[in-house]
Design an enzyme around this catalytic site. Structure first.
Site, PDB file in Angstrom:
ATOM      1  N   ASP A  45       0.826  -1.207   0.000  1.00 34.16           N
ATOM      2  CA  ASP A  45       0.000   0.000   0.000  1.00 34.16           C
ATOM      3  C   ASP A  45       0.862   1.259   0.000  1.00 34.16           C
ATOM      4  O   ASP A  45       0.357   2.376  -0.137  1.00 34.16           O
ATOM      5  CB  ASP A  45      -0.997   0.000   1.158  1.00 34.16           C
ATOM      6  CG  ASP A  45      -0.359  -0.045   2.530  1.00 34.16           C
ATOM      7  OD1 ASP A  45       0.883  -0.074   2.622  1.00 34.16           O
ATOM      8  OD2 ASP A  45      -1.111  -0.064   3.527  1.00 34.16           O
ATOM      9  N   SER A  46       2.182   1.092   0.081  1.00 37.25           N
ATOM     10  CA  SER A  46       3.119   2.199  -0.112  1.00 37.25           C
ATOM     11  C   SER A  46       2.940   2.850  -1.478  1.00 37.25           C
ATOM     12  O   SER A  46       3.383   3.980  -1.698  1.00 37.25           O
ATOM     13  CB  SER A  46       4.560   1.707   0.045  1.00 37.25           C
ATOM     14  OG  SER A  46       4.803   0.577  -0.791  1.00 37.25           O
ATOM     15  N   ASP A  84      -0.848  -6.283  -0.109  1.00 38.00           N
ATOM     16  CA  ASP A  84      -1.280  -5.609   1.113  1.00 38.00           C
ATOM     17  C   ASP A  84      -2.798  -5.454   1.143  1.00 38.00           C
ATOM     18  O   ASP A  84      -3.406  -5.085   0.131  1.00 38.00           O
ATOM     19  CB  ASP A  84      -0.671  -4.207   1.194  1.00 38.00           C
ATOM     20  CG  ASP A  84       0.595  -4.149   2.017  1.00 38.00           C
ATOM     21  OD1 ASP A  84       0.900  -5.128   2.719  1.00 38.00           O
ATOM     22  OD2 ASP A  84       1.282  -3.119   1.962  1.00 38.00           O
ATOM     23  N   LYS A 113      -1.005  -9.475   3.206  1.00 38.13           N
ATOM     24  CA  LYS A 113      -0.299  -8.938   4.374  1.00 38.13           C
ATOM     25  C   LYS A 113      -1.186  -7.940   5.094  1.00 38.13           C
ATOM     26  O   LYS A 113      -1.852  -7.118   4.455  1.00 38.13           O
ATOM     27  CB  LYS A 113       1.021  -8.269   3.966  1.00 38.13           C
ATOM     28  CG  LYS A 113       1.797  -7.664   5.144  1.00 38.13           C
ATOM     29  CD  LYS A 113       3.158  -7.167   4.734  1.00 38.13           C
ATOM     30  CE  LYS A 113       3.129  -5.876   3.970  1.00 38.13           C
ATOM     31  NZ  LYS A 113       2.608  -4.721   4.769  1.00 38.13           N
ATOM     32  N   GLU A 115      -1.364  -5.247   8.664  1.00 41.48           N
ATOM     33  CA  GLU A 115      -0.699  -4.598   9.786  1.00 41.48           C
ATOM     34  C   GLU A 115      -1.491  -4.904  11.049  1.00 41.48           C
ATOM     35  O   GLU A 115      -2.682  -4.565  11.144  1.00 41.48           O
ATOM     36  CB  GLU A 115      -0.616  -3.089   9.545  1.00 41.48           C
ATOM     37  CG  GLU A 115       0.227  -2.731   8.329  1.00 41.48           C
ATOM     38  CD  GLU A 115       0.343  -1.234   8.119  1.00 41.48           C
ATOM     39  OE1 GLU A 115       0.048  -0.470   9.058  1.00 41.48           O
ATOM     40  OE2 GLU A 115       0.737  -0.830   7.007  1.00 41.48           O
ATOM     41  N   GLU A 182       8.850  -3.772  10.663  1.00 39.35           N
ATOM     42  CA  GLU A 182       9.243  -2.466  10.144  1.00 39.35           C
ATOM     43  C   GLU A 182       9.606  -1.509  11.277  1.00 39.35           C
ATOM     44  O   GLU A 182       8.944  -1.457  12.312  1.00 39.35           O
ATOM     45  CB  GLU A 182       8.114  -1.840   9.314  1.00 39.35           C
ATOM     46  CG  GLU A 182       8.473  -0.462   8.762  1.00 39.35           C
ATOM     47  CD  GLU A 182       7.495   0.093   7.754  1.00 39.35           C
ATOM     48  OE1 GLU A 182       7.736   1.214   7.253  1.00 39.35           O
ATOM     49  OE2 GLU A 182       6.494  -0.583   7.460  1.00 39.35           O
TER      50      GLU A 182
END
Length: 264
Positions: A45-46, A84, A113, A115, A182
């Site tokens: 999602d970066s 993501d 993935k 968070e 991270e």
């Protein structure tokens, strides 16, 4: 260079044996270049920042992530592909299952993935129980940047390090196949990696993680507004491309391009 498709079993087997390599990709063009050169490609999602020009990842939608994942999938034949799940797509277990199904039905992503903190144990377990391959993202979580008041390094205190180890162990127990760590101290990255049996992929988490990942535009010098401490630039891509586009424009203006050889 990978000569055949990287599997989940092969990734797991690399822990403590061989470092895992990973890079981001957001489109078919770059994915085609990177495919097979690294073990993992992440549709992160970066992309909302490096590709979309936003200041954070928070307004990215599931549909946009699926669009980019589908594009990357078209070019990938060898690397293991992770997508993501964006902010707001897994607030509840029901929502997480619904949106994870969208990724699996509409793309060929090998895994997703999320968070997470330890409070997401039941959610991760539910996803794994339904057959989703899940990587848990812990430590500095960009989707939490407003809650944290910015991008804050984690694990500086012993108590916080222990909390992250506890979280990683919980994600392992829930069924996650790996942990992305991270923005933590080198010591915390080492401690988490040693505490669990599944692979860790680090980004700003020290050399002792089982693998490393970078955002491709950071690593290759296309984004130069600022350089995070954990980024090593492997080429000055922005300057190279600017030089090339200026040469092209010069040739067009001087009628040096196209030549007779480049004409029908």
């Amino acid at each position: 260079m990978l000569d055949k498709k990287m599997t989940l079993g092969q990734l797991r087997a690399k822990k403590g044996v061989e470092k895992i390599t990973a890079i981001t990709a957001y489109d078919a063009l770059m994915a085609h270049i990177f495919d097979g050169e690294v073990d993992i490609l992440l549709v992160g999602d970066s992309l909302n920042m490096s590709f979309g020009g936003n200041n954070d990842t928070l307004n990215l939608t599931t549909e946009e992530m699926i669009y980019h994942t589908k594009a990357v999938c078209r070019a990938v034949k060898h690397s293991f592909l992770i997508a993501d799940m964006p902010f707001g797509s897994y607030i509840t277990t029901k929502e997480a299952l619904k949106n994870a199904r969208k990724f699996y039905k509409h793309t060929r992503a090998d895994a997703i993935k999320l968070e997470v903190g330890i409070e997401k144990y039941a959610l991760i377990k539910a996803l794994c129980d339904e057959g989703f391959a899940v990587m848990a993202h812990i430590g500095l979580k960009p989707q939490f940047m407003r809650f944290d008041g910015g991008f804050k390094i984690k694990g500086k205190q012993e108590a916080q390090c222990n909390e992250l180890i506890e979280c990683a162990l919980a994600m392992q127990e829930a069924g996650a196949f790996g942990i992305l760590i991270e923005g933590v101290t080198k010591q915390t990255g080492h401690a988490i990696t040693q505490a669990i049996k599944i692979p860790t992929i680090g980004i700003g988490a020290g050399v002792d993680c089982d693998g490393q990942i970078l955002v491709w535009s950071d690593a290759f010098g296309f984004f130069d507004t600022f350089q995070p401490k954990f980024v090593r630039r492997y080429c000055d891509g922005k300057s190279m491309l600017k030089e090339a586009i200026r040469a092209y424009a010069k040739d067009v203006k001087s009628c040096a391009f196209p030549s007779d050889r480049e004409s029908y």
